[in-house]
Scaffold this motif. Structure first.
Motif, PDB file in Angstrom:
ATOM      1  N   ASN A  48      -9.282  -6.015   4.789  1.00 36.12           N
ATOM      2  CA  ASN A  48      -9.680  -5.153   5.902  1.00 36.12           C
ATOM      3  C   ASN A  48     -10.394  -3.914   5.373  1.00 36.12           C
ATOM      4  O   ASN A  48      -9.901  -3.232   4.475  1.00 36.12           O
ATOM      5  CB  ASN A  48      -8.434  -4.715   6.694  1.00 36.12           C
ATOM      6  CG  ASN A  48      -7.617  -5.895   7.157  1.00 36.12           C
ATOM      7  OD1 ASN A  48      -8.114  -6.771   7.855  1.00 36.12           O
ATOM      8  ND2 ASN A  48      -6.350  -5.944   6.754  1.00 36.12           N
ATOM      9  N   ARG A  49     -11.568  -3.621   5.922  1.00 39.05           N
ATOM     10  CA  ARG A  49     -12.283  -2.401   5.577  1.00 39.05           C
ATOM     11  C   ARG A  49     -13.084  -1.928   6.787  1.00 39.05           C
ATOM     12  O   ARG A  49     -13.373  -2.721   7.702  1.00 39.05           O
ATOM     13  CB  ARG A  49     -13.185  -2.606   4.367  1.00 39.05           C
ATOM     14  CG  ARG A  49     -14.132  -3.786   4.452  1.00 39.05           C
ATOM     15  CD  ARG A  49     -14.928  -3.907   3.180  1.00 39.05           C
ATOM     16  NE  ARG A  49     -15.766  -5.101   3.164  1.00 39.05           N
ATOM     17  CZ  ARG A  49     -16.761  -5.296   2.332  1.00 39.05           C
ATOM     18  NH1 ARG A  49     -17.054  -4.364   1.440  1.00 39.05           N
ATOM     19  NH2 ARG A  49     -17.477  -6.406   2.371  1.00 39.05           N
ATOM     20  N   SER A  79      -3.313  -1.737  -3.146  1.00 41.20           N
ATOM     21  CA  SER A  79      -4.646  -1.203  -2.871  1.00 41.20           C
ATOM     22  C   SER A  79      -5.701  -2.237  -3.233  1.00 41.20           C
ATOM     23  O   SER A  79      -5.457  -3.143  -4.043  1.00 41.20           O
ATOM     24  CB  SER A  79      -4.887   0.082  -3.655  1.00 41.20           C
ATOM     25  OG  SER A  79      -4.984  -0.200  -5.044  1.00 41.20           O
ATOM     26  N   ASP A  90      -4.732 -16.363   3.936  1.00 41.32           N
ATOM     27  CA  ASP A  90      -3.877 -15.472   4.732  1.00 41.32           C
ATOM     28  C   ASP A  90      -3.654 -14.138   4.042  1.00 41.32           C
ATOM     29  O   ASP A  90      -2.596 -13.518   4.159  1.00 41.32           O
ATOM     30  CB  ASP A  90      -2.539 -16.149   5.067  1.00 41.32           C
ATOM     31  CG  ASP A  90      -2.739 -17.402   5.910  1.00 41.32           C
ATOM     32  OD1 ASP A  90      -3.427 -17.321   6.942  1.00 41.32           O
ATOM     33  OD2 ASP A  90      -2.229 -18.474   5.516  1.00 41.32           O
ATOM     34  N   LEU A  91      -4.701 -13.710   3.335  1.00 38.66           N
ATOM     35  CA  LEU A  91      -4.727 -12.400   2.696  1.00 38.66           C
ATOM     36  C   LEU A  91      -6.022 -11.693   3.115  1.00 38.66           C
ATOM     37  O   LEU A  91      -6.845 -11.309   2.266  1.00 38.66           O
ATOM     38  CB  LEU A  91      -4.669 -12.536   1.170  1.00 38.66           C
ATOM     39  CG  LEU A  91      -3.414 -13.164   0.568  1.00 38.66           C
ATOM     40  CD1 LEU A  91      -3.646 -13.513  -0.899  1.00 38.66           C
ATOM     41  CD2 LEU A  91      -2.218 -12.242   0.724  1.00 38.66           C
ATOM     42  N   THR A 116      -8.004  -2.729   2.359  1.00 34.65           N
ATOM     43  CA  THR A 116      -6.563  -2.993   2.334  1.00 34.65           C
ATOM     44  C   THR A 116      -6.313  -4.467   2.608  1.00 34.65           C
ATOM     45  O   THR A 116      -7.146  -5.158   3.216  1.00 34.65           O
ATOM     46  CB  THR A 116      -5.815  -2.155   3.389  1.00 34.65           C
ATOM     47  OG1 THR A 116      -6.311  -2.495   4.698  1.00 34.65           O
ATOM     48  CG2 THR A 116      -5.986  -0.662   3.133  1.00 34.65           C
ATOM     49  N   ILE A 117      -5.178  -4.929   2.164  1.00 35.72           N
ATOM     50  CA  ILE A 117      -4.668  -6.255   2.513  1.00 35.72           C
ATOM     51  C   ILE A 117      -3.244  -6.044   2.992  1.00 35.72           C
ATOM     52  O   ILE A 117      -2.432  -5.450   2.282  1.00 35.72           O
ATOM     53  CB  ILE A 117      -4.705  -7.220   1.310  1.00 35.72           C
ATOM     54  CG1 ILE A 117      -6.152  -7.506   0.895  1.00 35.72           C
ATOM     55  CG2 ILE A 117      -3.984  -8.527   1.651  1.00 35.72           C
ATOM     56  CD1 ILE A 117      -6.282  -8.384  -0.341  1.00 35.72           C
ATOM     57  N   ASP A 118      -2.958  -6.494   4.198  1.00 34.09           N
ATOM     58  CA  ASP A 118      -1.637  -6.277   4.791  1.00 34.09           C
ATOM     59  C   ASP A 118      -0.643  -7.259   4.197  1.00 34.09           C
ATOM     60  O   ASP A 118      -0.305  -8.282   4.798  1.00 34.09           O
ATOM     61  CB  ASP A 118      -1.720  -6.421   6.316  1.00 34.09           C
ATOM     62  CG  ASP A 118      -0.404  -6.038   6.998  1.00 34.09           C
ATOM     63  OD1 ASP A 118       0.443  -5.413   6.333  1.00 34.09           O
ATOM     64  OD2 ASP A 118      -0.237  -6.382   8.189  1.00 34.09           O
ATOM     65  N   ASP A 119      -0.201  -6.941   3.003  1.00 31.71           N
ATOM     66  CA  ASP A 119       0.723  -7.813   2.276  1.00 31.71           C
ATOM     67  C   ASP A 119       1.550  -6.931   1.355  1.00 31.71           C
ATOM     68  O   ASP A 119       0.987  -6.073   0.656  1.00 31.71           O
ATOM     69  CB  ASP A 119      -0.049  -8.861   1.462  1.00 31.71           C
ATOM     70  CG  ASP A 119       0.856  -9.881   0.819  1.00 31.71           C
ATOM     71  OD1 ASP A 119       1.510  -9.550  -0.205  1.00 31.71           O
ATOM     72  OD2 ASP A 119       0.922 -11.023   1.314  1.00 31.71           O
ATOM     73  N   PRO A 120       2.868  -7.088   1.312  1.00 35.91           N
ATOM     74  CA  PRO A 120       3.716  -6.203   0.502  1.00 35.91           C
ATOM     75  C   PRO A 120       3.443  -6.297  -0.996  1.00 35.91           C
ATOM     76  O   PRO A 120       3.820  -5.390  -1.754  1.00 35.91           O
ATOM     77  CB  PRO A 120       5.136  -6.664   0.836  1.00 35.91           C
ATOM     78  CG  PRO A 120       4.985  -8.061   1.355  1.00 35.91           C
ATOM     79  CD  PRO A 120       3.671  -8.081   2.065  1.00 35.91           C
ATOM     80  N   ASP A 177      -9.381 -14.564   3.104  1.00 34.09           N
ATOM     81  CA  ASP A 177      -9.063 -14.742   4.519  1.00 34.09           C
ATOM     82  C   ASP A 177      -8.386 -16.091   4.750  1.00 34.09           C
ATOM     83  O   ASP A 177      -7.380 -16.177   5.468  1.00 34.09           O
ATOM     84  CB  ASP A 177     -10.346 -14.635   5.346  1.00 34.09           C
ATOM     85  CG  ASP A 177     -10.061 -14.604   6.840  1.00 34.09           C
ATOM     86  OD1 ASP A 177      -9.414 -13.644   7.301  1.00 34.09           O
ATOM     87  OD2 ASP A 177     -10.474 -15.537   7.549  1.00 34.09           O
TER      88      ASP A 177
END
Length: 290
Positions: free
Chosen positions: A27-28, A45, A23-24, A37-41, A20
């Motif tokens: 989320n669950r 998974s 900045d990664l 998930t981590i909202d990062d390109p 966190d």
């Protein structure tokens, strides 16, 4: 791109807090969900599993990278690439130690003082067997499923256990007579994934963010102003990572800033004020990337 596996259990909270801060954020749907998930390109998974299993799964290619302990890498004999240590553990920034402990009133001061046939309980059968063999002690080693320190003296003569502070062992009336290994939390990668240039670049970028957070912990940014007459005196008492940044002010004098250890602030700020510094400002730091 990267399939990531994070540790469940004692390292879970500290690991999620680290991601966190980097900045990664993970989320669950709930704290008992094993998929996330981590909202990062760079991250395709995320799974959350026991650290005991992680080295094997990473070695087999089920995940590209994982966070576990060196103890489980050694215990499982997994062939993985190390991306580096992350200097945090369950409660502190100290490494964990895998130790041999006996009853506090035991005459033994090291493993070599233990008799052949000594009863040993541990979660780490492979490492323990190898260590006792190296010390020339024949041991009856059995798998412990938990509460290992409570099995002395009636069930076991000694235990092999991991400890961060030693508090639990002391509370159980035990003393440490040998240390088998010392390690921090570690990021390991699948060798095939590590050899892929695109995945390796993503791994290195993620490590930059994680290490940046850890490097910033315990440090603050100190900013101050000083006139020409007091500049040298202020710089003489101002610590820094490398050297302070000094910039001229439009009205004369200088703006100075430096990264210092948080634990020294109570001594440094009064000393700077006495040396002639003004307008002192202490600021928290999220990341430090050299």
């Amino acid at each position: 791109m990267l399939n990531v596996v994070l540790p469940k259990g004692s390292l879970e909270k500290a690991t999620l807090e680290l991601f966190d801060a980097a900045d990664l954020p993970v989320n669950r749907s709930s704290s008992v969900d094993y998929q996330a998930t981590i909202d990062d390109p760079r991250i395709a998974s995320v799974r959350i599993l026991r650290p005991q299993e992680i080295p094997t799964y990473v070695a087999e290619g089920l995940f590209d990278i994982g966070i576990t302990g060196r103890d489980w890498v050694e215990e499982t004999g997994s062939v993985v690439e190390s991306l580096g240590e992350l200097k945090y553990s369950k409660n502190t920034s100290k490494p964990i130690r895998m130790v041999v402990a006996v009853a506090g009133d035991s005459a033994a001061e090291s493993v070599t003082d233990l008799p052949n046939g000594v009863r040993v309980q541990t979660e780490y059968l492979g490492i323990t067997k190898k260590f006792f063999e190296q010390q020339g002690v024949e041991a009856n080693i059995r798998l412990s499923y938990g509460a290992t320190e409570a099995k002395i003296p009636d069930i076991a003569d000694c235990v092999v256990e991991i400890t961060e502070t030693g508090r639990a062992l002391r509370a159980a009336g035990l003393k440490v007579i040998d240390t088998i290994l010392t390690s921090y939390t570690e990021v390991v990668a699948n060798p095939v994934a590590f050899a892929d240039p695109e995945k390796r670049k993503a791994m290195e970028q993620v490590m930059t963010l994680l290490n940046g957070v850890l490097d910033a912990r315990g440090k603050v940014l100190l900013k101050l102003n000083v006139d020409e007459d007091h500049r040298d005196a202020v710089l003489a008492v101002l610590p820094s990572m490398k050297s302070p940044t000094v910039s001229p002010l439009s009205g004369g004098g200088y703006a100075v800033e430096s990264v210092i250890e948080k634990r020294t602030v109570n001594l440094v700020i009064p000393a700077l004020r006495e040396a002639g510094a003004t307008d002192l400002l202490e600021m928290s730091i999220s990341k430090i990337v050299p």
